[in-house]
Motif scaffolding. Structure first.
Motif, short mmCIF file in Angstrom:
data_model
loop_
_atom_site.label_atom_id
_atom_site.label_comp_id
_atom_site.label_asym_id
_atom_site.label_seq_id
_atom_site.Cartn_x
_atom_site.Cartn_y
_atom_site.Cartn_z
N GLU A 196 17.54 -7.62 -46.84
CA GLU A 196 18.83 -7.77 -46.15
C GLU A 196 20.01 -7.74 -47.11
N ASN A 199 22.36 -4.04 -49.18
CA ASN A 199 23.70 -3.50 -48.91
C ASN A 199 24.80 -4.51 -49.22
N SER A 202 27.37 -9.14 -46.22
CA SER A 202 28.22 -8.57 -45.17
C SER A 202 29.56 -9.31 -45.12
N MET A 339 34.19 -0.84 -39.88
CA MET A 339 33.26 -0.92 -38.76
C MET A 339 33.47 0.25 -37.79
N ILE A 407 26.95 -7.55 -34.79
CA ILE A 407 27.24 -6.45 -35.71
C ILE A 407 25.97 -5.71 -36.11
N ASN A 408 24.97 -6.44 -36.60
CA ASN A 408 23.74 -5.83 -37.09
C ASN A 408 22.50 -6.30 -36.35
N ASN A 409 22.69 -7.10 -35.30
CA ASN A 409 21.55 -7.72 -34.61
C ASN A 409 20.63 -8.40 -35.61
N SER A 410 21.23 -9.12 -36.54
CA SER A 410 20.49 -9.70 -37.65
C SER A 410 20.61 -11.22 -37.63
N ASP A 413 22.33 -12.64 -40.75
CA ASP A 413 23.79 -12.79 -40.74
C ASP A 413 24.20 -14.16 -40.19
#
Length: 492
Positions: A196, A199, A202, A339, A407-410, A413
């Motif tokens: 995760e 990148n 976030s 975004m 945002i990322n379905n994470s 986050d």
């Protein structure tokens, strides 16, 4: 011309207008309630616009931003508590006018000259943005590095009372920005084996945590209201619309304050609160009756309300043309632009001029929108000054979590947003400013990547930054900015 028409069509799309109005009314409520800032609102709402088209999402965010800065003056005038930091200077004369029984007139001045300052700021964006972007297109890695350093040099200016704490916060932000893949070689850095983190951290969850969750934690910890109702707030407001004579008498101050607000807004790291304070102070120096300032002066109130809204156009000019945030809100808006698949900077003005025109038109429409409803809203929103804080806190946390996950379905986050919230809460307790973290998160990667590119192009010769005129000029300005900020803080 074709790109302008495209931008106009996108801005005037019926659905975009609806979201602009939704954002405007949301900003009116957010700005009026003390403790809720425009930065918090934008940070929380940005991921919620993920499902919208860029013109609809930006319409909502622009509406929130402009109306929140304006409506912060409502509580400043009625209960002597600024709804947002931008309205600090509005308490100086606004509340004095309320005690004199002129709260309606004060609210009317706030409506008219907030819109006046906002539109003047947008005109500055139109006049300055495109020439500045064309000039910046000639920048190479050395110039971009120096530009980032100039932005980072304002870290001291936004460090609050302690320079050391501000620099410490800046280093934390820069350290966070190093997580992820190396910008030149693509090797992993500080990922600790977590996919995760490849990148990087976030940006949006960090902003939501710092400015949303962290603020809620702090207010809950303080376990008391950040504002108190004042009997004056529920009294008959009286006449709200200023007369032509009254508006004419304060127009020269409004023009001066607009210029001050635009200039301060364009300075990276400054903000609407600084613009309002400086404009109030400068207008007092040239006033015919300076003794009235602080005691219910219409000119003093006009100066603060005009400057803090004009500041938005200046901040947006710096952000859009150079890719450097003018204030905390534009720092979050950079994340919103990215975004939507648009990278702020000079290339945007060349390749996505239609997008630029769309933003400009939305800014104008947002000012017209809150001007149209501002007189009525100023009266109606006095009811919300007694809204239970527990309701506000719960709403903010729910929106923060939904927006972060969207945002990322994470779920990762969600962990980040709570960690950032704890950092924001602790930093508020020990009085460490959050501004430097924002600057470092945005400008740190820009400085690192361009420094290394410039050194590669020059064969490792560091003098490349001094041999190029623009780069050298920006570095000199950085030193002047840094030393000037230190000197001002020592005087204080």
């Amino acid at each position: 011309m074709q790109q302008f028409i495209q931008g106009l069509v996108q801005a005037l799309e019926p659905q975009a207008i609806v979201y602009l109005l939704v954002g405007t009314f949301s900003g009116l409520l957010i700005g009026t309630l003390p403790g809720l800032t425009a930065t918090m609102a934008i940070a929380i709402l940005t991921p919620l616009t993920f499902w919208l088209s860029p013109n609809q999402g930006l319409a909502m965010l622009v509406g929130v931003w402009n109306s929140a800065i304006f409506s912060g003056g409502i509580s400043a005038i009625l209960i002597n508590t600024p709804g947002t930091p931008a309205s600090i200077a509005s308490t100086f004369d606004g509340y004095s006018l309320t005690k004199k029984g002129l709260s309606g007139l004060a609210l009317g001045i706030n409506v008219v000259f907030s819109a006046f300052g906002g539109i003047m700021g947008v005109l500055a964006l139109i006049l300055i943005g495109f020439p500045l972007a064309r000039f910046a297109l000639s920048f190479g890695p050395a110039e971009y590095f120096s530009l980032a350093i100039f932005g980072l040099s304002t870290m001291v200016a936004v460090s609050g009372k302690s320079i050391f704490k501000g620099i410490l916060a800046g280093f934390l932000g820069f350290s966070i920005s190093l997580v992820g893949l190396d910008p030149i070689f693509g090797s992993e850095r500080f990922t600790f084996g977590r996919m995760e983190l490849l990148n990087g951290i976030s940006f949006i969850p960090m902003m939501i945590g710092l400015f949303g969750i962290g603020e809620v934690f702090y207010q809950v910890y303080m376990s008391k209201k950040t504002y108190e109702n004042d009997q004056n707030a529920t009294k008959q407001l009286g006449r709200v619309i200023p007369t032509l004579k009254e508006m004419k008498s304060v127009t020269p101050v409004a023009l001066l304050s607009s210029i001050i607000g635009i200039i301060i807004g364009a300075i990276p790291g400054a903000g609407a609160d600084i613009a309002g304070l400086v404009a109030w102070d400068q207008s007092k120096k040239i006033a015919k009756k300076p003794e009235e300032y602080g005691n219910g002066s219409l000119e003093g109130l006009t100066a603060s309300t005009t400057a803090n809204n004009a500041c938005l156009g200046g901040a947006l000019t710096t952000m859009m043309a150079l890719g450097i945030p003018g204030d905390a809100v534009t720092a979050v808006l950079i994340g919103a632009f990215i975004m939507y698949g648009v990278q702020p900077g000079p290339v945007m003005f060349r390749d996505r001029a239609d997008f630029v025109y769309m933003v400009v038109i939305l800014m104008i429409l947002a000012n017209i929108a809150f001007l149209a409803v501002g007189f009525f809203a100023s009266k109606a929103l006095t009811k919300f000054l007694s809204l239970p804080q527990s309701f506000v806190w719960t709403t903010i946390i729910i929106l923060s979590l939904i927006g972060t996950y969207a945002i990322n379905n994470s779920s990762f986050d969600l962990i980040l947003v709570f960690i950032a919230g704890i950092i924001g809460f602790v930093f508020r307790l020990i009085d460490v400013p959050l501004g430097p973290i924002v600057l470092a998160l945005i400008l740190g990667p820009m400085a690192e990547a361009n420094m290394r590119r410039a050194l590669i192009l020059s064969g490792g010769n560091a003098f490349i930054f001094l041999r190029r005129p623009i780069s050298l000029t920006l570095l000199v300005l950085s030193v002047i900015s840094l030393l000037g900020s230190v000197a001002r803080k020592k005087k204080v």
